[in-house]
Design a protein around this motif. Structure first.
Motif: not given
Lengths: 363, 127
Positions: A17, A29, A35, A290, A292, A294, B35-36, B38-39, B41-42, B60, B62-67
């Motif tokens: 990407k 990635q 991950t 929990r 995240f 940013r 896909g957009e 990405g991984d 997370v929760y 919501t 939460e992905a590694v790249k963005a929420v």
């Protein structure tokens, strides 16, 4: 119009990407995902294309004096074949960029962030008049690959005759790697793992990438994993943790400042700040709930606003929220509790010593 | 290319709606969306019994790249939440249209179903 590294088509073919970053189209990635790429680097070995980084060659009888004047670390203390991490300051003592300085027998190489390259060149060139030396931006001619992970040496050994044990952390040799001559083979990186960064002729980039990837167990890794890996190690990212509003002392980079080496840009301002007292410090934090955190989320300490989250992620290795922020000096010690605001909710955070990840393989 | 199953309905916000025909729909995010993102997370998902108006934020992701926020595709009441995603959020990436569903909603106004995107319209949107 964004630039491309010489490996652009290779990344696209791998299904990466691509995102705009520092004026380049860069792989954030590959299909494995951030991950999985992160884990590969921690446990095995990953390969990053970081050819967007800027490289300046500084030549001439006073190259060392000049570099010493525009950076904070002591360039004169470098042995030939050694590299150092450093910062470039403005007269106000705040950070223009962080950089690496490599010492060769007859010249220096300075490696800077892609997003700051033009700014850096203009800034340091302004001080050249009083030194007998020249500076050349060779960024477009140099490819930079980072092979990182506990198995990096084992892989690299298949592609070079150099005895890699002779290259200590933050040292380098010029060597032939995978048939490509004149490669600057440097035991450095931005992941905390053992590994090498290879600077070489950009026209050989695809050949080098394919050779290293042919080993089979090397995972291509993108900027996303690079960011989570460096943050687990508490390594600063320009634009997040440090910028032209922060001094090295505030950022916990006082070890890069050598006040005794002689005059340098920003020295007076740093001496003044040291005398007056450092008002705030960059700290690492974790969050018990929990969450995240940013970049940009509001931070408060004792009910008062204290800037924002500078870097933050869910640590892929540790499985907890980690981040950085600036707190008043008195609060900047392990165990201090403060709050991070996430979508209107204030959640607890606790200062923790960095690195967050303590079992990295670098040496 | 992202998978767009022909038996589902979609929103411009990349949610899919599986009409079970019994007044309950199943809602998740599309293959394109995961896909957009990405991984993953929760996720923060609502409680059973919560009611939403159409376009309300129901959770919501939460992905590694963005929420990202999740929007209710239809007005309705939550009848079930996929609690498995609590411990295994990565299912949203590996099986978005199956085990990765997020909530089941009791539809308030069945006429709203006709206003959702058909598969070809959604495919055209993600081009």
């Amino acid at each position: 119009m964004s630039q491309r590294t010489p490996l652009h088509d290779v990344h696209v073919a791998l299904g990466a990407k691509m995102v705009p970053f520092a004026g380049f189209e860069m792989p954030v990635q590959y299909p494995a995902g951030i991950t999985a790429e992160h884990k590969s680097v921690r446990e095995n070995v990953g390969l990053f294309d970081v050819s967007h980084m800027g490289e300046f060659m500084i030549r001439g009888p006073q190259a060392i004096d000049f570099a010493n004047y525009v950076t904070t670390n002591d360039v004169a203390a470098l042995a030939v074949g050694q590299a150092q991490y450093s910062t470039i300051l403005n007269q106000g003592g705040t950070i223009v960029d962080d950089c690496l300085v490599y010492r060769f027998p007859d010249h220096l190489m300075m490696v800077v962030n892609a997003s700051n390259k033009d700014k850096d060149l203009a800034h340091i060139s302004a001080y050249m008049g009083r030194f007998d030396c020249s500076i050349e931006d060779v960024s477009d001619r140099i490819a930079l690959l980072a092979l990182q992970g506990p198995r990096a040496q084992e892989v690299m050994a298949r592609f070079t005759d150099v005895n890699l044990d002779d290259i200590a952390y933050y040292h380098f040799q010029v060597a032939t790697v995978a048939g490509v001559p004149g490669v600057i083979l440097s035991r450095t990186g931005y992941t905390g793992e053992d590994g090498f960064e290879l600077y070489f002729d950009a026209s050989r980039a695809v050949e080098m990438w394919n050779a290293l990837m042919s080993e089979g167990s090397v995972t291509p890794a993108g900027l996303g994993a690079r960011d989570t890996l460096r943050l687990e190690m508490g390594m600063a990212l320009y634009g997040n943790d440090i910028d032209d509003g922060t001094t090295p002392y505030e950022a916990g980079l006082g070890w890069l400042v050598k006040l005794k080496k002689g005059d340098f840009v920003g020295k007076e301002a740093l001496e003044r700040q040291k005398a007056a007292g450092i008002p705030r410090k960059l700290i690492g934090f974790t969050m018990p709930d929990r969450a995240f955190p940013r970049h940009g989320y509001p931070v408060s300490y004792n009910g008062a606003a204290s800037g924002e989250v500078r870097s933050g992620t869910m640590s892929p290795t540790l499985g907890i929220a980690i981040g950085t922020a600036y707190l008043p000096l008195a609060a900047a010690k392990e165990g201090t509790e403060f709050e991070v605001e996430i979508r209107g909710k204030r959640l607890p955070a606790v200062v923790q010593k960095m690195p967050f990840y303590k079992n990295a393989s670098h040496r | 290319m992202a998978n767009v199953p022909g038996d589902l309905l979609y929103t411009a916000e990349h949610e899919y709606i599986r009409d079970r025909g019994d007044g309950i729909v199943e809602v998740g995010i599309t293959d394109y969306a995961q896909g957009e993102l990405g991984d993953v997370v929760y996720l923060e998902l609502p409680k059973v019994g919560t009611s939403f108006a159409r376009h309300d934020v129901f959770g919501t992701i939460e992905a590694v790249k963005a929420v990202s926020e999740l929007f209710a595709p239809l007005a309705g009441e939550v009848t079930e939440v996929n609690t498995r995603l609590d411990g295994e959020p990565a299912i949203v990436n590996s099986d978005p249209f199956g085990e990765g569903w997020m909530i089941r909603l009791k539809v308030k106004d069945p006429d709203e179903l006709a206003t959702l995107l058909k598969p070809d319209a959604y495919s055209a949107q993600i081009g």
